[in-house]
Enzyme design. Structure first.
Site, PDB file in Angstrom:
ATOM      1  N   PRO A 101     -29.592   4.567 -13.520  1.00 26.65           N
ATOM      2  CG  PRO A 101     -29.757   4.029 -15.735  1.00 26.65           C
ATOM      3  CD  PRO A 101     -28.716   4.151 -14.798  1.00 26.65           C
ATOM      4  CB  CYS A 102     -34.525   3.467 -11.005  1.00 21.55           C
ATOM      5  SG  CYS A 102     -35.712   4.070 -11.834  1.00 21.55           S
ATOM      6  CD  GLN A 103     -33.329   0.920 -16.462  1.00 22.04           C
ATOM      7  OE1 GLN A 103     -32.446   1.131 -15.521  1.00 22.04           O
ATOM      8  NE2 GLN A 103     -32.919   1.363 -17.744  1.00 22.04           N
TER       9      GLN A 103
END
Length: 490
Positions: A101-103
């Site tokens: 994920p790219c949080q």
């Protein structure tokens, strides 16, 4: 260097070993497994997804592999030890795959990425716990000879950052040749139009020639997919004078030699009918995967045969996860929607049906319920969904039988209105197994239920046939590069 030992092992005929990070239920794992790779383990924090992965890839050591694992809390040596992979850490894994994920990534940038490339403990000091950094930390520790990173196209324009470009720079510093592009699942035999960014990298010693697969199927994508792709590519500089070091133009299908895209009806028509008198439509309650539903008819095409006969995931009699949501208010709306209709059309149709109900009451009782009365309000809520069609235009959509499905999303775990079955006589949303079919999971692939977690796992997954197309390119490159790399590492 560990690459020499890995090459020697592959030269002896052993399968390349894959570690799947952020694995979900195992869409990428299944694609690589089918292409000839060995899945040695996975890291997945969601408990249900971790169990699904273990059920399908490590049933004999289920308890060991079914544990949910937080990648921020386990280091590569500890992980390999848990998987009973002994010996030097750098020798144990040939390929790393996954979609972190790219949080918070937009606030990190290439400086932080280079820091992790140079200092393996940098991730631990990052209070934002950025998971892309952790992926690179594993690459640095395990030194795979190839890797795959997958994500939504928006990672190419995430807060003004092109994540793939920045990850490629860090990978090059680590000794890799990376390339990335956008692929659509429908071009690889998946009955679903699903755009994904795929970044593939090889060790420089391998001298690779090909990173991404050529399409096998063709369809003219709806305009919305073209628009979304252009938005995602805004941070990729397009200039005839500038060489693109990492970005590769998406491979385009050739209608003259590609097969037609698989349609929803081709994918689903052999599955059992869920009729008006089915307990699934009449009764509220938990949906478990306990009862086998026999197939409706023999497989009618190559896709249906593949779904039943996938090597290692055979299913001969039927499916046990053909369960749907209990939505009694909406069945009558589903039945009258046209293919391609979305929520605004459904909302107008519901109001029309409500008006018809008021006329029916007037014919029977002599007068209509008046607006504002309790009777009027009671009838209204039984016919008209409460969502504002101006705010939720895409909340509902009825599938077209003669076209592939639109993108399945993770919110299938909360509702399934985005994929209303094309068969009006069944008047329902798709089942768990139908969602799996549209993602190209074979019928013998088991999901850890009940229904909501299974829907979520499917919506989050990479379609296995799409992953298999990528995996076949990689295994061909590895096999073709072994002799060259063997000379270099000798």
């Amino acid at each position: 260097m560990s690459i020499s030992k890995k090459i020697a092992r592959l030269t002896s005929g052993e399968k390349p070993r894959v570690l799947d990070l952020f694995a979900g239920c195992g869409g990428i794992s299944l694609g690589f497994h089918s292409a000839g790779f060995e899945i040695v383990g996975a890291v997945e924090i969601d408990a249900a997804a971790a169990k699904s992965h273990a059920l399908n890839f490590h049933p004999k050591s289920f308890n060991l592999h079914a544990r949910s694992r937080d990648i921020t809390a386990i280091d590569p040596p500890e992980l390999l030890n848990e998987f009973t992979l002994t010996g030097p850490v750098k020798d144990q894994v040939d390929v790393i795959v996954g979609g972190p994920p790219c949080q918070a990534f937009a606030r990190v940038g290439r400086a932080k990425l280079r820091e992790i490339a140079e200092h393996p403990d940098a991730f631990l000091r990052d209070p934002r716990s950025n998971l892309y950094l952790r992926y690179l930390d594993y690459v640095r520790a395990l030194q795979p000879i190839a890797l795959v990173m997958e994500n939504v196209p928006d990672v190419l324009n995430y807060g003004g950052h092109n994540i793939a470009e920045e990850v490629c720079e860090a990978l090059e510093d680590l000794g890799y040749l990376p390339k990335y592009t956008i692929l659509n699942a429908v071009f690889y035999g998946v009955p679903e139009m699903r755009e994904r960014m795929f970044l593939v990298a090889y060790r420089k010693e391998l001298k690779p020639c090909l990173w991404h697969p050529q399409p096998s199927h063709w369809i003219d994508l709806p305009q919305g997919y073209h628009g979304s792709r252009q938005v995602a590519l805004q941070t990729v500089k397009f200039s005839e004078l500038e060489e693109h070091k990492y970005f590769v133009d998406p491979p385009e299908p050739d209608p003259s030699c590609c097969l037609p895209a698989i349609t929803a009806e081709e994918a689903l028509s052999d599955l059992p009918v869920i009729s008006e008198d089915s307990p699934l439509k009449l009764m509220k309650g938990p949906r478990h995967f306990k009862e086998l539903a026999p197939y409706r008819k023999p497989p009618g095409n190559a896709y249906q045969r593949l779904m039943r006969e996938w090597e290692g995931f055979l299913s001969s009699k039927g499916v046990s996860d053909h369960v749907i949501r209990y939505l009694p208010r909406d069945y009558k709306i589903f039945a009258r929607m046209n293919p391609g209709d979305q929520y605004p059309e459904a909302h107008e149709l519901a109001k029309k049906m409500f008006a018809e109900r008021l006329l029916e009451i007037e014919c029977i009782e002599g007068e209509k319920p008046q607006k504002g009365s309790s009777r009027y309000e009671l009838e209204w809520v039984q016919y008209v969904p409460p969502y504002d069609p101006g705010k939720f235009p895409n909340k509902w959509r009825k599938m077209e039988a003669d076209k592939p499905a639109r993108t399945l999303m993770a919110h299938l775990g909360k509702d399934s209105y985005s994929h209303i079955h094309y068969d009006s006589s069944q008047a329902r949303t798709i089942s768990v197994r139908e969602a799996a079919r549209l993602q190209s999971f074979p019928d013998g692939f088991v999901f850890q239920g009940p229904m909501n977690p299974a829907f979520k796992q499917i919506g989050n997954a990479v379609p296995p046939l799409m992953a298999k197309a990528v995996a076949e390119v990689i295994i061909n490159e590895l096999q073709g590069s072994i002799k060259h790399a063997e000379k270099i590492s000798a």
